[in-house]
Write a protein that holds these residues in place. Structure first.
Motif, PDB file in Angstrom:
ATOM      1  N   TRP A   1       0.830  -1.208   0.000  1.00 41.39           N
ATOM      2  CA  TRP A   1       0.000   0.000   0.000  1.00 41.39           C
ATOM      3  C   TRP A   1       0.859   1.250   0.000  1.00 41.39           C
ATOM      4  N   ARG A   2       2.053   1.181   0.627  1.00 42.91           N
ATOM      5  CA  ARG A   2       2.956   2.316   0.596  1.00 42.91           C
ATOM      6  C   ARG A   2       3.444   2.555  -0.836  1.00 42.91           C
ATOM      7  N   SER A   3       3.700   1.468  -1.559  1.00 46.98           N
ATOM      8  CA  SER A   3       4.125   1.598  -2.954  1.00 46.98           C
ATOM      9  C   SER A   3       3.022   2.206  -3.807  1.00 46.98           C
ATOM     10  N   MET A   4       1.784   1.778  -3.573  1.00 49.72           N
ATOM     11  CA  MET A   4       0.669   2.328  -4.342  1.00 49.72           C
ATOM     12  C   MET A   4       0.500   3.816  -4.029  1.00 49.72           C
ATOM     13  N   ARG A   5       0.677   4.180  -2.765  1.00 47.24           N
ATOM     14  CA  ARG A   5       0.570   5.589  -2.378  1.00 47.24           C
ATOM     15  C   ARG A   5       1.659   6.418  -3.054  1.00 47.24           C
ATOM     16  N   ALA A   6       2.857   5.827  -3.231  1.00 42.30           N
ATOM     17  CA  ALA A   6       3.940   6.561  -3.893  1.00 42.30           C
ATOM     18  C   ALA A   6       3.559   6.923  -5.321  1.00 42.30           C
ATOM     19  N   GLY A   7       2.879   6.005  -6.016  1.00 42.23           N
ATOM     20  CA  GLY A   7       2.420   6.306  -7.371  1.00 42.23           C
ATOM     21  C   GLY A   7       1.382   7.409  -7.387  1.00 42.23           C
ATOM     22  N   LEU A   8       0.434   7.361  -6.438  1.00 42.01           N
ATOM     23  CA  LEU A   8      -0.581   8.403  -6.347  1.00 42.01           C
ATOM     24  C   LEU A   8       0.061   9.752  -6.012  1.00 42.01           C
ATOM     25  N   ASP A   9       1.022   9.717  -5.098  1.00 46.92           N
ATOM     26  CA  ASP A   9       1.692  10.967  -4.712  1.00 46.92           C
ATOM     27  C   ASP A   9       2.456  11.566  -5.883  1.00 46.92           C
ATOM     28  N   PHE A  10       3.109  10.705  -6.679  1.00 48.83           N
ATOM     29  CA  PHE A  10       3.868  11.215  -7.826  1.00 48.83           C
ATOM     30  C   PHE A  10       2.941  11.921  -8.809  1.00 48.83           C
ATOM     31  N   VAL A  11       1.820  11.268  -9.149  1.00 52.36           N
ATOM     32  CA  VAL A  11       0.876  11.889 -10.090  1.00 52.36           C
ATOM     33  C   VAL A  11       0.266  13.150  -9.473  1.00 52.36           C
ATOM     34  N   GLY A  12      -0.132  13.058  -8.194  1.00 53.78           N
ATOM     35  CA  GLY A  12      -0.803  14.171  -7.547  1.00 53.78           C
ATOM     36  C   GLY A  12       0.066  15.404  -7.367  1.00 53.78           C
ATOM     37  N   SER A  13       1.390  15.209  -7.330  1.00 46.50           N
ATOM     38  CA  SER A  13       2.289  16.347  -7.126  1.00 46.50           C
ATOM     39  C   SER A  13       2.815  16.925  -8.436  1.00 46.50           C
ATOM     40  N   HIS A  14       2.400  16.330  -9.562  1.00 44.03           N
ATOM     41  CA  HIS A  14       2.903  16.771 -10.866  1.00 44.03           C
ATOM     42  C   HIS A  14       1.791  17.535 -11.572  1.00 44.03           C
TER      43      HIS A  14
END
Length: 442
Positions: free
Chosen positions: A222-235
């Motif tokens: 779930w931490r890995s999935m959150r990293a993907g969401l964070d990357f998209v959300g911060s771009h």
């Protein structure tokens, strides 16, 4: 006349059609991938027509049922895209792509089997649509990443344009052949041709050598999935494109639900005539694929994406306002051509931009997150289109899609991040991208 000058003249003419020394199709690995896409797309044209025609003509589906049929293919993206992205970053992508083609052949093959056994019904088609969507959730994302393992980042717009050209060639030859095949054998049995072509496509993909980048290490899921969401959300570019293309998908699914019903019930076209009209879709995509890279280079990938939305919206509005009869058939054909042009402009730039800004270890999660964000609005879009088609009118659903699409294009071009994206941005350094939010592309 001596044969020597004739041979020299013939050689000169052939050289005009030869590939440039730097053309991507000179790369044998990319050429093999391109051939697989062409063959798979030919089969896809059969399924594109045969499944909705089976629902509309054989099972007498209502507009609401057509809306649910379209929505069921999108539901798996909402349910599985995000975890699929984490999984894709941990495995080799090419085998996922290959097995996806084979699984798709099995699922499509159940339709003629059910028809032969007398089991075919709308719930059966709902299940088939759901399974097709599930396969695309994983194998479709894997296919997009495989391209980045074969082609350099700075040539992604060119590669997506050539892939679109392969699909376009299938869209020119496929619908006419599909319509004739459906007329000869019936819509369910015509799907057996797609099964065969999918198996051939998977066979071509076997043995392709790709450059596997560094895989994401197995940290907490779930931490890995959150990293993907964070990357998209911060771009900022990715967020803006997700909102823009997601709204476009809402419009697209609303129009897709009713366009076969408009053709068969309002315009009175037979299955074969519908297939011939769909050739215009291929002509539009071929034209756009041929000039798409040049257009993006001239006006920028951001503005080219918005231009595609406007072209699609104008096509839907044209058919919404068209009378029945011959003028309606012309409008239906022009709408398909407009969609072919617009969709190519949208997606070759959308795919290239999002891949260009993403580091390799995050490609799987970025791809699945973006697909989740843009396809999620397609579910209410399909249901809205079905409701409008049944309770207001089939052309009202097209008017809704066209009106919202044109408004979307006007709003999108006012966004500086799209209007000012005139070249492909560069990805963040991989290490930094994994540790913290990336800066906006410059």
């Amino acid at each position: 006349m001596s044969p020597v000058p004739l041979l020299l003249a013939l050689r000169g003419r052939l050289q005009r059609f030869s590939l440039a020394p730097t053309d991507l199709l000179r790369d044998p690995v990319y050429r093999r991938l391109w051939t697989s896409i062409l063959i798979s797309s030919l089969g896809g044209q059969i399924t594109l027509l045969a499944i909705p025609l089976t629902a509309a003509a054989l099972l007498d589906a209502s507009p609401t049922q057509m809306g649910w049929l379209t929505a069921m293919e999108t539901v798996p993206f909402a349910l599985f895209s995000l975890p699929a992205g984490v999984w894709l970053d941990r495995v080799r992508k090419l085998p996922v792509y290959i097995y996806g083609e084979l699984m798709l052949a099995v699922v499509v093959g159940t339709v003629p089997l059910a028809w032969w056994r007398g089991w075919l019904s709308m719930p059966w088609l709902y299940l088939v649509a759901f399974l097709i969507g599930f396969i695309y959730t994983t194998a479709g994302s894997a296919a997009q990443i495989v391209l980045t393992q074969i082609v350099a980042r700075d040539r992604l717009v060119e590669a997506h344009a050539k892939n679109a050209l392969a699909s376009s060639a299938a869209e020119v030859a496929g619908p006419g052949a599909a319509g004739a095949l459906i007329k000869l054998t019936g819509a369910p049995l015509a799907l057996l041709a797609d099964v065969f072509l999918l198996v051939v496509s998977a066979g071509i993909l076997r043995g392709i050598r790709v450059r596997e980048g560094p895989r994401h290490k197995r940290t907490h899921f779930w931490r890995s999935m959150r990293a993907g969401l964070d990357f998209v959300g911060s771009h900022r570019l990715l967020v803006t494109m997700a909102m823009t293309v997601g709204t476009f998908q809402l419009c697209n699914q609303g129009a897709l639900v009713v366009q076969i019903l408009v053709a068969t019930r309002l315009l009175g076209l037979s299955e074969h005539e519908v297939g011939l009209c769909y050739v215009a879709l291929g002509v539009g995509t071929i034209c756009a694929s041929t000039v798409g890279h040049a257009v993006a280079r001239r006006i920028g990938p951001g503005p080219a994406l918005v231009l595609g939305i406007a072209i699609c919206a104008l096509g839907w509005l044209l058919l919404a306002a068209a009378p029945t009869g011959r003028l309606g058939v012309v409008a239906f054909t022009v709408m398909l051509a407009c969609f072919g042009v617009g969709a190519v402009f949208i997606f070759i730039n959308f795919l290239a931009l999002r891949q260009a800004v993403t580091p390799t270890p995050l490609l799987g999660r970025m791809t699945s997150t973006m697909r989740w964000l843009i396809l999620l609005p397609g579910i209410p879009g399909a249901l809205i289109g079905g409701w409008l088609g049944e309770h207001v009118g089939l052309q009202a659903a097209l008017g809704f899609s066209g009106g919202v699409g044109l408004l979307l294009a006007l709003v999108a071009i006012r966004q500086p991040i799209l209007r000012q994206t005139l070249v492909l941005p560069v990805a963040e350094r991989e290490g930094r991208a994994m540790l913290g939010p990336p800066a906006s592309p410059g």
